[in-house]
Every structure is written in structure tokens, then in C-alpha cells.
Design an enzyme around this catalytic site. Structure first.
Site, PDB file in Angstrom:
ATOM      1  N   LYS A  62       0.043 -40.893-103.713  1.00  0.00           N
ATOM      2  CA  LYS A  62       1.653 -40.816-103.501  1.00  0.00           C
ATOM      3  C   LYS A  62       2.188 -42.044-103.230  1.00  0.00           C
ATOM      4  CE  LYS A  62       4.794 -37.807-101.009  1.00  0.00           C
ATOM      5  NZ  LYS A  62       4.959 -36.682 -99.914  1.00  0.00           N
TER       6      LYS A  62
ATOM      7  N   SER B 275       7.700 -32.725-101.296  1.00  0.00           N
ATOM      8  CA  SER B 275       8.164 -33.933-101.912  1.00  0.00           C
ATOM      9  C   SER B 275       6.663 -34.632-102.776  1.00  0.00           C
ATOM     10  CB  SER B 275       8.482 -35.094-100.828  1.00  0.00           C
ATOM     11  OG  SER B 275       7.366 -35.237 -99.958  1.00  0.00           O
TER      12      SER B 275
ATOM     13  N   SER C  12       5.191 -30.735 -97.734  1.00  0.00           N
ATOM     14  CA  SER C  12       5.332 -31.590 -98.901  1.00  0.00           C
ATOM     15  C   SER C  12       3.712 -31.625 -99.640  1.00  0.00           C
ATOM     16  CB  SER C  12       5.664 -32.921 -98.408  1.00  0.00           C
ATOM     17  OG  SER C  12       7.361 -33.067 -98.489  1.00  0.00           O
TER      18      SER C  12
HETATM   19  N1  GLN Z   1      11.253 -30.424 -97.718  1.00  0.00           N
HETATM   20  C1  GLN Z   1      11.113 -30.613 -96.311  1.00  0.00           C
HETATM   21  C2  GLN Z   1      11.956 -31.816 -96.251  1.00  0.00           C
HETATM   22  O1  GLN Z   1      12.710 -32.163 -97.232  1.00  0.00           O
HETATM   23  C3  GLN Z   1       9.584 -31.352 -96.163  1.00  0.00           C
HETATM   24  C4  GLN Z   1       9.242 -32.592 -96.771  1.00  0.00           C
HETATM   25  C5  GLN Z   1       7.885 -33.259 -96.386  1.00  0.00           C
HETATM   26  O2  GLN Z   1       6.950 -32.527 -96.011  1.00  0.00           O
HETATM   27  N2  GLN Z   1       7.762 -34.516 -96.628  1.00  0.00           N
HETATM   28  O3  GLN Z   1      12.054 -32.462 -95.201  1.00  0.00           O
END
Ligand code: GLN
Length: 490
Positions: free
Chosen positions: A83, A158, A182
Site C-alpha cells: 500500500k 482505504s 481499511s
Molecule cells: N474509513 C475509515 C476512515 O475513513 C477508516 C480508514 C482507515 O482504516 N484507514 O477514516
């Protein structure tokens, strides 16, 4: 030849390892197969930001040379995607943000160092929501990623680039990061296995910070065995991350057994939320019945009443930390810098104005507000108290149950564009995953079925530093089902 399929790019880590060890295949052959497959499908999935083809082939040759001398580790010669929030020395690391578009880290994250120590083959970097803020990978400043099961749907986020890549066989495994879901939410949407380890289990050194008290790196794999193999490699104390914990790292693969007799599993009612897709619920109920048939004792109706405050607390805490972490992007030391400015203040202002996308700016504003004098007690402090209550609730539940079972998300993957105008709807897709980061406990998402041809994930949660139990349950379920073997057709 192997359970997943017979093309080299489809292999799991453990199958590829066996073939490499017996020299039935070479790492160069495997890497070429994966790179060719990336070339074939990448225009459909758009899972990757950077592919380092030549460097990957060189590394594969090095791995083959090592294997020829009889030296092989579980990850030697096996291709991985990372990532783009995890620093890779000499490889552009963008966080899918314009502000880091040309940032080339001078060092490797500890997890990357650990993979490289085993001569893993780094293929490149995957797409994501900008700075890991989002649930669909549509917040990437570059382009959205598409779900291999239905290209008109999001892969989740994400880490949507990493999970789409694994669902589409663009790498043997990938690394993601998880602050509120994410890894698990996109793993569920893409039908792959994604683990968020206990906070402190894996070093965060070199993980570009979003919300430091919640962020963890974890594996995204084609099955549970591979997940255990990766955690074996990346877990452990790191002097460069004071929040990593000096507990010994067990051999997680030794817990992969197929009977669940004597295990007590709780089903928290708050995770079968109102507004949840009824078919997803049915898939979960069937999966829970399977766990029961494997010998587990199922306890329905467990209650974790503070769950309902988790989303609100998360959207104070995570933005608060993000607003502090992202203050470093001032256009001075690295990353994008707007030169067309009157003075240094103007330069920083314009750098941030042009460099950050709308969701990142929203988080910075939310966080700055929640931390400002006069509001700190009402928001930040209160959210911290809620955090403690949520953690206590999990601690109590784990005095009675070995693990908790929930859906990973209340729905399957949604359409691209469906939630981009409604941040609250987007935030709600993480209701089942965020409480886990707030409590700091580990959880996995594994494939548990389909609704209308889209994968459904089952989340297995256990107490701090008890990934063993998670792997045990996940593996037993996986052996009894074949969801993980069903492939998206591209
Ligand atoms: N969707 C959540 C956010 O937008 C979690 C994102 C993540 O785990 N990096 O913060």
C-alpha cells in the site's frame, strides 16, 4: 497442482513456496507470470499506483540465486504489492496524495525491511484513499480502483488497491494499513483475507501516520495460512516504534487446526445493525451455523452497548490525530511545494490548499476544531472517555468468550460514485470495523459467501495479542467452506 488454481499468478504463498523450494518453478517465472497478469488486468482494476517491473525481476533473480544455494525462507522469491502509505526506499510513496506525488523515501518501513530480509519480491505500490482517509478508494488523488467482482463497484477502502489486486491475482499477497477498517472492509468487499493485528503487534515505523493511536499494518492474502505466514514475519518489537510491544511472536501457523471444540463464540447484537442488508445477515447466520457444526459453542445476543458511540468517537479521535500528523506537510522539507507565493506563510497555505484533497481537508478541519481551546473537553476528552468504555466492554466480553463474530460490513460493495456526495453514508460503511481499532484488539475478515455475486466478509475479533485464536477459527471455517477459492473473472 494447487488448490487455488494452476496459473502461477494464482498461487498462494504457501503453494508458491513449496514449488520454489523443490525448484519446480523459479522466482523469475513466478514474477514474470504475475507481471504479465498485471499488464492484462490493470487497466480494468487500476489497483496500482507504481509498478517496479525491472527492479522486481532483478530481485527475483537474486532470490533464485539464493534458493539455488539451498537457502529459502517462507517469503523468498514471492511477489508482493505494498500500500502506498508504507515507505519503500527508492520507490515513490505517494499516499495517493498530490502533496506526496513525487516523494521518494530514503528508507524502508520496518515491515518492508522484514520482507526484504527474506528476499521477497516487491512489485510496486497500490492505490488507496488519500492518506488512508476513506472507505472506497475514490479519495485517491489519482484515480479510483475498481472491484474485480464488478468493475462498476468500489473495492472498499482505504486499502482498496491492495485488496482488489489480491482478488485479481495481481500479486501473491499485499500489505495494507487499518485505522478504522481499511484492511478488513475492503477485504470483505473483494472476497480476500485481511487481518488487522493488535495495536502494537506490528511496527508502524515507516507507515505514514494518519491516526497514530489507531493505525496498524496487516496482511492481505488469498487464504488464512498466508495471513499467518505474513504475521509471523512482520510482527514483533521494533526499537524504532515505541508503541510496538516486546511480546514473543508465536508461530501463528501452528494454530491452524480444523476443530473448534470447546471454543466459546459470542455474537454481539449491535453489529447486526438496523439498515443492514438482510441477505448479508443471512450469509452471516449460515456462516455462524458452520462454526457451530465445527464444534464451537455459539452465544447469541451478546451485548456491547457502547458500540453505538464508536462511530462518533472515531470521527473525533481520528481527525484530531490526523490534524496534528498532517501539519508536517508545509512545503518546506519534502513533498509538493507551491513556489508561486509571496512569502513563506503564503507558500505553506497554497501548498496545503493545492496539495490536499477535499476529504483530507475535511478531516483536518474537524480535528483542529475538536482540539481547539473551548471545545477540547466537549469533544476530544469526551471521545477519549468513550474510547475507554468501549475498550472495557471488549475486555469484559473476552472474559467470557474466546472470540466475537460479526459481519465485516453491513452491505456488500457499493457502486462507484454512490456515496461520494454523502460523507456520513461513507463513514457508516465502517460501523462494524471501527470499534475494533478503538479498543486496539485484533480482527480478521474472511470470505463467508456472496450476495448477488458480490463477496461478503465475516469478521472474527479476539482479545489483545490473541491472533492465534483468530487464525484457528478462521482456518477451521475456511477448511469447511470454499468461498476463498472462488475467483472473480476479469
Ligand atoms: N474509513 C475509515 C476512515 O475513513 C477508516 C480508514 C482507515 O482504516 N484507514 O477514516
Amino acid at each position: 497442482m494447487n488448490r487455488i488454481g494452476n496459473k502461477l499468478y494464482q498461487l498462494t504463498i504457501h503453494d508458491a513456496h513449496e514449488l520454489l523450494k523443490h525448484r519446480d518453478i523459479s522466482s523469475v517465472e513466478l514474477t514474470k507470470s504475475v507481471l504479465q497478469h498485471i499488464a492484462n488486468v490493470e487497466q480494468k482494476t487500476r489497483a496500482c499506483i507504481t509498478i517496479t517491473k525491472d527492479a522486481a525481476l532483478r530481485k527475483a533473480e537474486e532470490a533464485d540465486n539464493l534458493i539455488r544455494t539451498g537457502n529459502i525462507n517462507p517469503l523468498t522469491g514471492i511477489p508482493v504489492l505494498i500500500k502506498d502509505v508504507i515507505c519503500t526506499k527508492g520507490i515513490r510513496t505517494t499516499c495517493a496524495s498530490k502533496i506526496l506525488q513525487n516523494f521518494v523515501p530514503p528508507y524502508d518501513a520496518t515491515v518492508v525491511e522484514k520482507l526484504k530480509a527474506q528476499k521477497a519480491v516487491v512489485l510496486g505500490k497500490t492505490n488507496m484513499d488519500e492518506f488512508a482517509m476513506g472507505s472506497s478508494t475514490e479519495n485517491s488523488a489519482f484515480f479510483p480502483t475498481h472491484n474485480p467482482w464488478d468493475l462498476s463497484c468500489v473495492p472498499g477502502g482505504s486499502s482498496g488497491g491492495s485488496t482488489a489486486a489480491i482478488a485479481a491475482d495481481e500479486a501473491t499477497y499485499a500489505l495494507g494499513s487499518d485505522t478504522g477498517g481499511s484492511i478488513r472492509q475492503p477485504a470483505g468487499f473483494c472476497g480476500v483475507t485481511g487481518l488487522k493485528p493488535t495495536y502494537g503487534r506490528v511496527s508502524r515505523y515507516g507507515l505514514i501516520a494518519f491516526a497514530s493511536s489507531l493505525d496498524q499494518i496487516g496482511p492481505i492474502t488469498k487464504d488464512v495460512t498466508d495471513s499467518a505466514i505474513i504475521l509471523n514475519t512482520i510482527a514483533g518489537y521494533d526499537t524504532k516504534d515505541s508503541t510496538s510491544v516486546p511480546y514473543p511472536v508465536p508461530d501463528y501457523t501452528s494454530y491452524l487446526t480444523s476443530k473448534l471444540k470447546g471454543l466459546r463464540l459470542g455474537i454481539p447484537q449491535e453489529y447486526f445493525v438496523e439498515g443492514m442488508n438482510q441477505e448479508v445477515k443471512t450469509v452471516l447466520e449460515t456462516a455462524i451455523n458452520t462454526l457451530e457444526q465445527l464444534g464451537a459453542e455459539i452465544h447469541w445476543g451478546v451485548s456491547l452497548p457502547h458500540t453505538k458511540h464508536a462511530l462518533a468517537a472515531y470521527y473525533i479521535l481520528a481527525p484530531a490525530e490526523a490534524s496534528a500528523n498532517l501539519s508536517r506537510y508545509d512545503g518546506v522539507k519534502y513533498g509538493f511545494s507551491e513556489q508561486n507565493a509571496d512569502n513563506v506563510i503564503d507558500m505553506t497555505r497554497k501548498t496545503r490548499q493545492f496539495g490536499f484533497g477535499p476529504e483530507v481537508k475535511r478531516r483536518i478541519m474537524l480535528g483542529t476544531y475538536a482540539l481547539s481551546a473551548g471545545y477540547y473537553d466537549a469533544y476530544y476528552l469526551k471521545a477519549q472517555k468513550v474510547r475507554t468504555l468501549i475498550k472495557q466492554e471488549f475486555d469484559e466480553a473476552f472474559q467470557q468468550y474466546d472470540a466475537l463474530i460479526t459481519p465485516t460490513s453491513p452491505t456488500t460493495a457499493f457502486k462507484l460514485g454512490e456515496k461520494t456526495d454523502d460523507p456520513i453514508q461513507m463513514y457508516l460503511s465502517d460501523v462494524c470495523t471501527l470499534p475494533i481499532n478503538i479498543a486496539g484488539v485484533p480482527a480478521i475478515s474472511i470470505p463467508a459467501g456472496f450476495v448477488n455475486n458480490l463477496p461478503v466478509g465475516m469478521q472474527i475479533i479476539s482479545k489483545h495479542f490473541n491472533e492465534e485464536t483468530i487464525f484457528h477459527i478462521a482456518y477451521a471455517y475456511e477448511q469447511a467452506t470454499d468461498w476463498h477459492q472462488i475467483k472473480a473473472t476479469l
